[in-house]
Write a protein that holds these residues in place. Structure first.
Motif, mmCIF file in Angstrom:
data_model
loop_
_atom_site.group_PDB
_atom_site.id
_atom_site.type_symbol
_atom_site.label_atom_id
_atom_site.label_comp_id
_atom_site.label_asym_id
_atom_site.label_seq_id
_atom_site.Cartn_x
_atom_site.Cartn_y
_atom_site.Cartn_z
ATOM 1 N N THR B 4 0.832 -1.206 0.000
ATOM 2 C CA THR B 4 0.000 0.000 0.000
ATOM 3 C C THR B 4 0.865 1.253 0.000
ATOM 4 O OG1 THR B 4 -1.655 -1.203 1.258
ATOM 5 C CG2 THR B 4 -1.891 1.183 1.184
ATOM 6 N N TYR B 5 1.930 1.207 0.806
ATOM 7 C CA TYR B 5 2.827 2.367 0.831
ATOM 8 C C TYR B 5 3.474 2.565 -0.549
ATOM 9 C CZ TYR B 5 6.583 5.560 1.953
ATOM 10 O OH TYR B 5 7.431 6.636 1.945
ATOM 11 N N SER B 6 3.892 1.475 -1.185
ATOM 12 C CA SER B 6 4.481 1.573 -2.529
ATOM 13 C C SER B 6 3.492 2.211 -3.488
ATOM 14 C CB SER B 6 4.872 0.183 -3.043
ATOM 15 O OG SER B 6 5.874 -0.379 -2.244
ATOM 16 N N THR B 39 6.490 -1.834 -9.374
ATOM 17 C CA THR B 39 7.392 -2.988 -9.225
ATOM 18 C C THR B 39 8.734 -2.547 -8.659
ATOM 19 O OG1 THR B 39 6.327 -3.930 -11.172
ATOM 20 C CG2 THR B 39 8.367 -4.963 -10.466
ATOM 21 N N LEU B 40 9.198 -1.378 -9.128
ATOM 22 C CA LEU B 40 10.468 -0.846 -8.628
ATOM 23 C C LEU B 40 10.368 -0.542 -7.135
ATOM 24 C CD1 LEU B 40 13.342 0.322 -9.063
ATOM 25 C CD2 LEU B 40 12.244 2.510 -9.617
ATOM 26 N N ALA B 41 9.293 0.136 -6.735
ATOM 27 C CA ALA B 41 9.142 0.508 -5.322
ATOM 28 C C ALA B 41 9.105 -0.741 -4.437
ATOM 29 C CB ALA B 41 7.872 1.337 -5.136
ATOM 30 N N VAL B 42 8.377 -1.740 -4.868
ATOM 31 C CA VAL B 42 8.279 -2.981 -4.081
ATOM 32 C C VAL B 42 9.641 -3.669 -4.004
ATOM 33 C CG1 VAL B 42 7.278 -5.299 -4.057
ATOM 34 C CG2 VAL B 42 5.823 -3.315 -4.552
ATOM 35 N N ALA B 47 14.628 -4.993 -1.067
ATOM 36 C CA ALA B 47 16.097 -4.947 -0.988
ATOM 37 C C ALA B 47 16.564 -4.236 0.275
ATOM 38 C CB ALA B 47 16.653 -4.244 -2.230
ATOM 39 N N GLY B 48 15.607 -3.720 1.055
ATOM 40 C CA GLY B 48 15.944 -3.143 2.361
ATOM 41 C C GLY B 48 16.193 -1.647 2.364
ATOM 42 N N LEU B 49 15.827 -0.949 1.296
ATOM 43 C CA LEU B 49 16.054 0.499 1.278
ATOM 44 C C LEU B 49 15.031 1.206 2.174
ATOM 45 C CD1 LEU B 49 17.712 -0.331 -1.284
ATOM 46 C CD2 LEU B 49 17.126 1.931 -2.180
ATOM 47 N N PRO B 50 15.442 2.254 2.857
ATOM 48 C CA PRO B 50 14.507 3.000 3.709
ATOM 49 C C PRO B 50 13.478 3.759 2.867
ATOM 50 C CG PRO B 50 16.677 4.033 3.699
ATOM 51 C CD PRO B 50 16.813 2.761 2.941
ATOM 52 N N GLU B 51 12.324 4.009 3.492
ATOM 53 C CA GLU B 51 11.200 4.621 2.762
ATOM 54 C C GLU B 51 11.546 5.956 2.106
ATOM 55 O OE1 GLU B 51 7.811 4.696 5.291
ATOM 56 O OE2 GLU B 51 7.563 2.525 5.290
ATOM 57 N N PRO B 52 12.227 6.877 2.812
ATOM 58 C CA PRO B 52 12.516 8.165 2.141
ATOM 59 C C PRO B 52 13.357 7.988 0.881
ATOM 60 C CG PRO B 52 12.894 8.324 4.511
ATOM 61 C CD PRO B 52 12.685 6.877 4.205
ATOM 62 N N GLU B 53 14.268 7.027 0.916
ATOM 63 C CA GLU B 53 15.124 6.792 -0.255
ATOM 64 C C GLU B 53 14.299 6.217 -1.416
ATOM 65 O OE1 GLU B 53 19.407 4.692 -1.220
ATOM 66 O OE2 GLU B 53 18.788 4.976 0.851
ATOM 67 N N ILE B 54 13.378 5.324 -1.068
ATOM 68 C CA ILE B 54 12.510 4.754 -2.107
ATOM 69 C C ILE B 54 11.693 5.864 -2.769
ATOM 70 C CG2 ILE B 54 10.495 3.267 -2.494
ATOM 71 C CD1 ILE B 54 11.598 1.459 -0.242
ATOM 72 N N ARG B 55 11.152 6.757 -1.953
ATOM 73 C CA ARG B 55 10.347 7.852 -2.496
ATOM 74 C C ARG B 55 11.200 8.717 -3.437
ATOM 75 N NH1 ARG B 55 5.541 10.328 -1.108
ATOM 76 N NH2 ARG B 55 5.281 8.974 0.705
ATOM 77 N N THR B 56 12.438 8.990 -3.031
ATOM 78 C CA THR B 56 13.330 9.823 -3.857
ATOM 79 C C THR B 56 13.624 9.146 -5.196
ATOM 80 O OG1 THR B 56 14.352 10.746 -1.879
ATOM 81 C CG2 THR B 56 15.590 10.946 -3.928
ATOM 82 N N ILE B 57 13.926 7.857 -5.137
ATOM 83 C CA ILE B 57 14.269 7.129 -6.372
ATOM 84 C C ILE B 57 13.065 7.076 -7.313
ATOM 85 C CG2 ILE B 57 14.858 4.843 -7.285
ATOM 86 C CD1 ILE B 57 16.519 4.470 -4.641
#
Lengths: 329, 82
Positions: B4-6, B39-42, B47-57
């Motif tokens: 859901t967050y993704s 798919t990338l966000a999930v 892969a263990g990346l923190p949420e803020p980093e996922i949002r940035t990417i």
């Protein structure tokens, strides 16, 4: 559903690569952004979008080294495109295929590699998105999944470029896309000393079709003519709609005689059968100008102008015929 | 991080695209892009990346696509007007 395995259809693969009209294009920010993200997320020094041409690998984007192409025979990605799943090399010095590769033995001293094939919707691997390290490394399943996701984004960017270069009515390239491809073909032909030709064709009395039968009938005529052309062309030839009822065909590695023979086949094919325009059978013909790339032609504008001149000679000569020349000879 | 967050991250990144008048020829591309970003966000989360980093990417990957999409819309409009 996966398309049938096309890993052995090299001619089809190269033709698919040509259709994307991306080789030798300038760097583009979306691709550069994705390779930078790959480098940052996977923590590798080198990442690239590599496209595998007949005898070279050409980088649409590469970060970490400053090179725009290498020979195909030393390319890791040329191995990656032989399959439909990721290719990982944890230590190239321990892999018989790569241990003596000059990219391993010398700069940039590749030790580990992860490549994801860039597979088109019709099943051809154009190249690979790759992550390269100078240290031995095992990429785990989650990192491979991340790379696969980035590869999907790269492929979608390629598709977006192609849609933007396609005429929605006929499926031919747009004028802009065709002209850009022709510019690259001129540069390629001059560099390698190869032949190239163009054909321009214009539907005869097209305004009359629109005026008498309406624009839907005119649209049907254009669609059918484009399809008849495509059916007669090689996979490597590029069809563009460069004006309302004017098309152009770019013919790499084709001399004036070959182009004239093809134009005559196209002319006969178009004239042979009526077009079904909403139940009305319309007889249509087209006039053709054919021009080989002579020594004096340096720009697409000059090439098109020469072919257009011949096209109007064909119009003046009674239409439904071809006129050809090799400028400067 | 939940799926859901993704989805929320991708929806936020894609939000500016909703304001574009997109030709039908490009609709499928936008849908594919949204799916690829999800798919990338999930996969980044797994892969263990923190949420803020996922949002940035995800934001960066979407921003570059947005620029290319605008160029594609303009190219199609220009061709239609010719």
């Amino acid at each position: 559903m996966r398309n049938s395995d096309k890993s052995h259809d090299e001619l089809g693969r190269i033709a698919a690569l040509r259709r994307y009209a991306i080789l030798d294009t300038a760097p583009e920010e979306p691709f550069d952004k994705l390779t930078q993200l790959v480098r940052d997320v996977l923590g590798v020094p080198i990442a690239a979008v590599s496209l595998i041409d007949t005898e070279r690998q050409w980088f649409k984007s590469i970060t970490g080294v400053s090179v725009c192409e290498t020979s195909r025979e030393i390319s890791f990605c040329s191995h990656a495109i032989q399959r439909h799943e990721p290719m990982m090399i944890p230590d190239a010095t321990l892999d018989a295929r790569f241990a003596s590769n000059p990219l391993v033995a010398g700069e940039p001293l590749i030790r580990s590699y992860l490549g994801i094939p860039l597979t088109t919707p019709d099943g051809y691997n154009l190249g690979a998105l790759c992550a390269i390290d100078t240290q031995p490394r095992h990429f785990d399943a989650s990192q491979i999944a991340v790379m696969q996701s980035f590869a999907n984004l790269v492929l979608n960017e390629l598709e977006l470029r192609q849609i933007a270069m396609s005429d929605g009515l006929t499926g031919a390239m747009t004028r802009r896309g065709w002209v850009e491809a022709a510019e690259r073909e001129i540069a390629r032909a001059k560099r390698h000393g190869t032949e190239a030709s163009i054909i321009v064709l214009d539907v005869d009395h097209f305004k009359l079709v629109n005026d008498v039968y309406g624009h839907p009938a005119g649209d049907a005529v254009l669609r059918v003519i484009a399809q008849r052309c495509r059916d007669a062309l090689r996979d490597s030839d590029l069809l563009g709609r460069i004006g309302g009822e004017e098309f152009a065909v770019l013919l790499p590695e084709t001399d004036a005689r070959g182009a004239a023979e093809l134009a005559e086949r196209l002319r006969a094919t178009i004239a042979a059968a009526p077009v079904d325009a909403g139940g009305i059978p319309l007889r249509v013909t087209a006039s053709f100008g054919i021009c080989a790339l002579g020594d004096r032609i340096r720009t697409v504008e000059a090439w098109l102008a020469a072919a257009d001149g011949l096209l109007y000679e064909a119009k003046a000569g009674g239409r439904n015929c071809c006129r050809s020349a090799v400028p400067g000879q | 991080m939940t799926e859901t967050y993704s989805q929320e991250v991708v929806a936020a990144a894609m939000q500016p695209l909703a304001e574009f008048d997109v030709p039908p020829a490009l609709q499928a591309s936008i849908e594919r892009h949204g799916q690829a970003l999800l798919t990338l966000a999930v996969s980044l989360a797994r892969a263990g990346l923190p949420e803020p980093e996922i949002r940035t990417i995800v934001d960066q990957a979407c921003a570059s696509y947005r620029d290319e999409l605008i160029a594609a819309i303009l190219a199609l409009r220009e061709h239609d007007e010719e």
